[in-house]
Scaffold this motif. Structure first.
Motif, short mmCIF file in Angstrom:
data_model
loop_
_atom_site.label_atom_id
_atom_site.label_comp_id
_atom_site.label_asym_id
_atom_site.label_seq_id
_atom_site.Cartn_x
_atom_site.Cartn_y
_atom_site.Cartn_z
N ALA A 60 0.80 -1.19 -0.04
CA ALA A 60 -0.14 -0.04 0.07
C ALA A 60 0.72 1.19 0.01
O ALA A 60 0.56 2.15 -0.55
CB ALA A 60 -0.86 -0.10 1.30
N LEU A 61 1.92 1.24 0.80
CA LEU A 61 2.70 2.30 0.87
C LEU A 61 3.44 2.49 -0.72
O LEU A 61 3.41 3.81 -0.87
CB LEU A 61 3.93 2.16 1.67
N LEU A 62 4.06 1.49 -1.22
CA LEU A 62 4.53 1.65 -2.65
C LEU A 62 3.31 2.40 -3.74
O LEU A 62 3.57 3.03 -4.52
CB LEU A 62 4.97 0.30 -3.10
N ASP A 63 2.28 1.73 -3.66
CA ASP A 63 1.18 2.30 -4.52
C ASP A 63 0.86 3.84 -4.23
O ASP A 63 1.09 4.46 -5.34
CB ASP A 63 0.03 1.45 -4.22
N THR A 64 0.91 4.15 -3.07
CA THR A 64 0.57 5.62 -2.78
C THR A 64 1.77 6.45 -3.24
O THR A 64 1.53 7.57 -3.77
CB THR A 64 0.39 5.67 -1.30
N GLY B 283 4.94 5.03 -14.07
CA GLY B 283 5.99 4.83 -13.16
C GLY B 283 6.18 3.46 -12.51
O GLY B 283 5.19 2.68 -12.69
N PHE B 284 7.28 3.21 -12.32
CA PHE B 284 7.74 1.93 -11.66
C PHE B 284 8.60 2.22 -10.32
O PHE B 284 9.44 3.36 -10.19
CB PHE B 284 8.76 1.24 -12.38
N ILE B 285 8.41 1.49 -9.27
CA ILE B 285 9.18 1.37 -8.14
C ILE B 285 9.98 -0.05 -8.11
O ILE B 285 9.36 -1.06 -8.10
CB ILE B 285 8.50 1.65 -6.81
N VAL B 286 11.19 0.09 -8.14
CA VAL B 286 12.40 -0.96 -8.26
C VAL B 286 12.88 -1.13 -7.07
O VAL B 286 13.68 -0.43 -6.45
CB VAL B 286 13.14 -0.95 -9.36
N LEU B 287 13.05 -2.25 -6.20
CA LEU B 287 13.64 -2.40 -4.82
C LEU B 287 14.63 -3.49 -5.25
O LEU B 287 14.57 -4.45 -6.14
CB LEU B 287 12.79 -2.87 -3.78
N VAL B 288 16.00 -3.29 -4.55
CA VAL B 288 16.93 -4.37 -4.62
C VAL B 288 16.53 -5.50 -3.59
O VAL B 288 16.55 -5.35 -2.48
CB VAL B 288 18.40 -3.66 -4.52
N GLU B 289 16.56 -6.72 -4.16
CA GLU B 289 16.40 -7.89 -3.27
C GLU B 289 17.59 -9.12 -3.38
O GLU B 289 17.71 -9.17 -4.67
CB GLU B 289 15.11 -8.30 -3.39
N SER B 290 18.13 -9.26 -2.67
CA SER B 290 19.55 -10.15 -2.85
C SER B 290 20.38 -9.79 -3.94
O SER B 290 20.95 -10.30 -4.75
CB SER B 290 18.82 -11.63 -3.27
N GLY B 291 20.59 -8.50 -4.04
CA GLY B 291 21.42 -7.88 -5.03
C GLY B 291 20.77 -7.55 -6.53
O GLY B 291 21.57 -6.94 -7.33
N GLU B 292 19.69 -7.94 -6.69
CA GLU B 292 19.09 -8.08 -7.74
C GLU B 292 17.95 -6.92 -7.81
O GLU B 292 17.16 -6.85 -6.86
CB GLU B 292 18.47 -9.31 -8.43
N ASN C 154 -0.08 3.26 -13.99
CA ASN C 154 -0.15 4.56 -15.07
C ASN C 154 -0.77 5.45 -14.12
O ASN C 154 -1.09 5.51 -13.18
CB ASN C 154 -0.74 3.88 -16.28
N LEU C 155 -1.06 6.61 -15.14
CA LEU C 155 -1.74 7.96 -14.40
C LEU C 155 -3.20 7.80 -14.09
O LEU C 155 -3.52 8.40 -13.33
CB LEU C 155 -1.59 8.98 -15.25
N ARG C 156 -3.69 6.58 -14.31
CA ARG C 156 -5.28 6.18 -13.90
C ARG C 156 -5.15 5.24 -12.62
O ARG C 156 -6.13 4.52 -12.35
CB ARG C 156 -5.82 5.62 -14.95
N HIS C 157 -3.74 5.23 -12.18
CA HIS C 157 -3.78 4.19 -10.89
C HIS C 157 -4.05 2.85 -11.12
O HIS C 157 -4.53 2.24 -10.37
CB HIS C 157 -4.64 4.77 -9.78
N GLU C 158 -3.67 2.18 -12.34
CA GLU C 158 -4.15 0.84 -12.85
C GLU C 158 -2.54 0.31 -12.82
O GLU C 158 -1.56 0.85 -13.23
CB GLU C 158 -4.44 0.69 -14.05
N THR C 159 -2.46 -1.18 -12.34
CA THR C 159 -1.36 -1.81 -12.56
C THR C 159 -0.97 -1.98 -13.81
O THR C 159 -1.62 -2.54 -14.52
CB THR C 159 -1.57 -3.06 -11.70
#
Length: 602
Positions: free
Chosen positions: A132-136, A150-159, A167-172
């Motif tokens: 929920a935090l990342l969506d907001t 837009g995209f949020i990318v997190l590093v997990e195990s170095g990758e 998108n701007l319509r809040h759709e995945t």
């Protein structure tokens, strides 16, 4: 500066200045021009200024847009064009009322962006669910930058792993990885600096990148999220329809967003990790729970085995162990698993009551038996009738009372102080002590016949220091129990605190552990308790020995233990240990001289 003039029924005329490259229109409170028509989309249309012309277009192919009475999907605006969206009429003007200059307009845009950042931070301060935090976060970033995705990318195990794509319509966005440029992400990950690309297809560095060409990227903004110098992830936004969309202002705002987001995401990750630890802990606790007692170490498993066997009988049990090891808990568990479980469980501490009052507390007294005895009173024996009587610290009982206790146990009757009438009782007696009763017997302080009456089955509780990993499970369990009970913010223990807990000798056993954790939970202002919160000082903890020295010490002590077991017989000790007898002789010689031995000697 171009403007939009909107007539709002009952509210007069509103004028909106078109100073951004993209100005969004719709019914959502988050767009630039809010249109009070519930029939419109949240982001219904947008106006794009390409440096020369103003072009209006709908965000959805089937969305309604009328220009000068004609239906359009997109249109290059001219002075005095009439725009209708739903029931809302707007007039576009290139030369309208005097407006602020471009610098002021930009300042207004920046202030609006920072306002959204502040509102975003306030909204998320108490939000710990990471999805929920990342969506907001991403919705706000897309809105502030005028990106269409837009995209949020997190590093997990170095990758790098795409966690959110919208998108701007809040759709995945499905298949998010295929919409990202590997080369742009790799550049930002490596340099750990933000990157702004006005037209990726014309950019000297990226125009030959396969991902850029295939995606036909135009405006891209990619900013790293850094936490203590490490790359936590990336915020990646883009618009494939508008070149030259992003400028240094967008970059600055998004960089601040990324810094704030990194703190919030790290906090959420920590809380989620603690929640996972707590879930695992609860599962572990259920596996090792024995009634109200926790323990998986071999010594405690042996205790539980004995409790299960003796609970179903009325046999007398003597529970021994150091102070604070939980002797009363074991007694309660025996009672709870017995046929007397529905009867009372009565406890009395024989060492906490003065000798002149203890007899009356145990057996009761008749009216007038002594000064202050104004009425007949039942003792603990009578109160426990049909149930269990637990005599704690039995080693503290005076000899004179031991005789009367022995008679009560043998004849199953009690006589109140000052009375001659014996009352029959039906109870089971459990006793506990931290004293060595065989030593007390030799010293003449405890009756041997009473000892054998009480010690039909002996349960020895191990000290906390001998219970292995039980101590860590107990510590985490107690923190989870005390924190909500005392209104604390504590959610767990630091690795340093766990190491200190393992190394401490715990002379006060579980009671000492409870007291240290209670104090830490009440006084600490942070989420994790450290050694200092538990009152551990460096000098309080056993020193860490080098491995060779620790091996040498264990070897020496183990040989001595086997020698003692064999009554000093060196030949048998050597045979039991599988070594040459000369090794045992050398060990004894070195031990006498205080010198250390090498590993090869055994």
């Amino acid at each position: 500066m171009a403007t939009l003039r909107m007539q709002v029924p009952g509210k007069g005329v509103r004028v909106y200045h078109i100073y951004k490259k993209i100005t969004s229109l719709g019914r959502s409170d988050e767009v630039d021009v809010v249109l009070p028509d519930p029939g419109l989309g949240e982001s219904h249309a947008y106006i794009h200024f390409d440096g020369r012309d103003f072009n209006i277009a709908t965000t959805e192919r089937d969305a309604e847009l009328f220009i000068n009475g004609r239906k359009r999907n997109k249109h290059r605006l001219s002075h005095d064009d009439r725009i209708r969206l739903g029931i809302i009429e707007l007039t576009f003007s290139l030369y309208d009322e005097p407006v602020t200059d471009e610098t002021a307009a930009r300042t207004l845009a920046e202030l609006n962006s920072y306002k959204k950042l502040f509102e975003f931070s306030q909204k998320l301060m108490e939000k710990y669910e990471l999805p929920a935090l990342l969506d907001t976060l991403l919705d706000v970033v897309i809105q502030v930058t005028n990106a269409d995705k837009g995209f949020i990318v997190l590093v997990e195990s170095g990758e790098p792993v795409v966690k959110v794509a919208r998108n701007l319509r809040h759709e995945t966005i499905s298949d998010a990885v295929s919409h990202l440029s590997d080369s742009i992400m790799a550049r930002v990950m490596k340099s750990r600096t933000p990157l702004i690309i006005s037209d990726a297809l014309s950019d000297a560095e990226f125009k030959n990148s396969l991902s850029v060409v295939n995606l036909r990227l135009t405006s891209v903004l990619c900013v790293p999220m850094l936490e203590r110098g490490n790359t936590l992830g990336l915020i990646y936004v883009g618009n494939d329809n508008v070149a030259q969309l992003f400028d240094e202002t967008h970059l600055e705002v998004l960089t601040i967003f990324a810094a704030q987001a990194a703190l919030l995401i790290r906090n959420a990750l920590l809380v989620n990790e603690l929640q996972l630890d707590n879930k695992t802990l609860h599962q572990r606790i259920e596996q090792i729970r024995f009634g109200e007692i926790l323990g998986s170490s071999p010594p405690m498993q042996e205790v539980f085995r004995k409790v299960q066997k003796v609970a179903a009988t009325d046999i007398s049990v003597l529970i021994t162990g150091e102070t604070g090891t939980g002797k009363e808990l074991i007694a309660r568990e025996i009672h709870a698993r017995s046929a007397r479980a529905k009867g009372p469980f009565i406890t009395i501490n024989c060492g906490a009551i003065p000798e002149n009052l203890l007899e009356s507390e145990l057996f009761g007294h008749a009216r007038g038996a002594f000064t202050g005895a104004v009425a007949n009173k039942a003792g603990r024996f009578q109160s426990a009738n049909g149930g269990t009587l637990f005599l704690d610290e039995i080693g503290e009982m005076p000899l004179s009372l031991q005789v009367k206790l022995l008679r009560a146990l043998q004849e199953r009757v009690v006589t109140r102080v000052g009375d001659t009438h014996a009352e029959p009782i039906d109870i089971r007696v459990l006793t506990a002590t931290n004293r060595e009763l065989d030593v007390e017997i030799k010293a003449g302080r405890f009756r041997e016949d009473l000892y054998y009456r009480l010690n039909v089955v002996h349960i020895l509780l191990p000290p906390l220091r001998d219970r292995g990993d039980d101590i860590v499970v107990l510590a985490r369990y107690l923190v989870g129990r005390y924190s909500p009970e005392y209104g604390g913010k504590v959610r767990g223990l630091t690795p340093q605190a766990i190491a200190a807990i393992r190394r401490h000798r715990w002379p006060g056993n579980i009671r000492e552990l409870e007291n240290r954790l209670k104090k830490g939970v009440v006084l600490a202002d942070k989420a994790l308790l450290g050694p200092e919160d538990l009152d551990f000082q460096p000098e309080d903890l056993p020193s860490v020995l080098p491995l060779n020295e620790a091996k040498d010490r264990f070897q020496r002590e183990y040989i001595n233990d086997i020698l003692t077991l064999n009554n000093g017989n060196r030949t048998k000790t050597a045979r039991d240990l599988g070594v040459d007898p000369r090794t045992i002789f050398r060990h004894l010689e070195k031990d006498d001289s205080g010198e250390s031995r090498s590993d090869e000697e055994v």
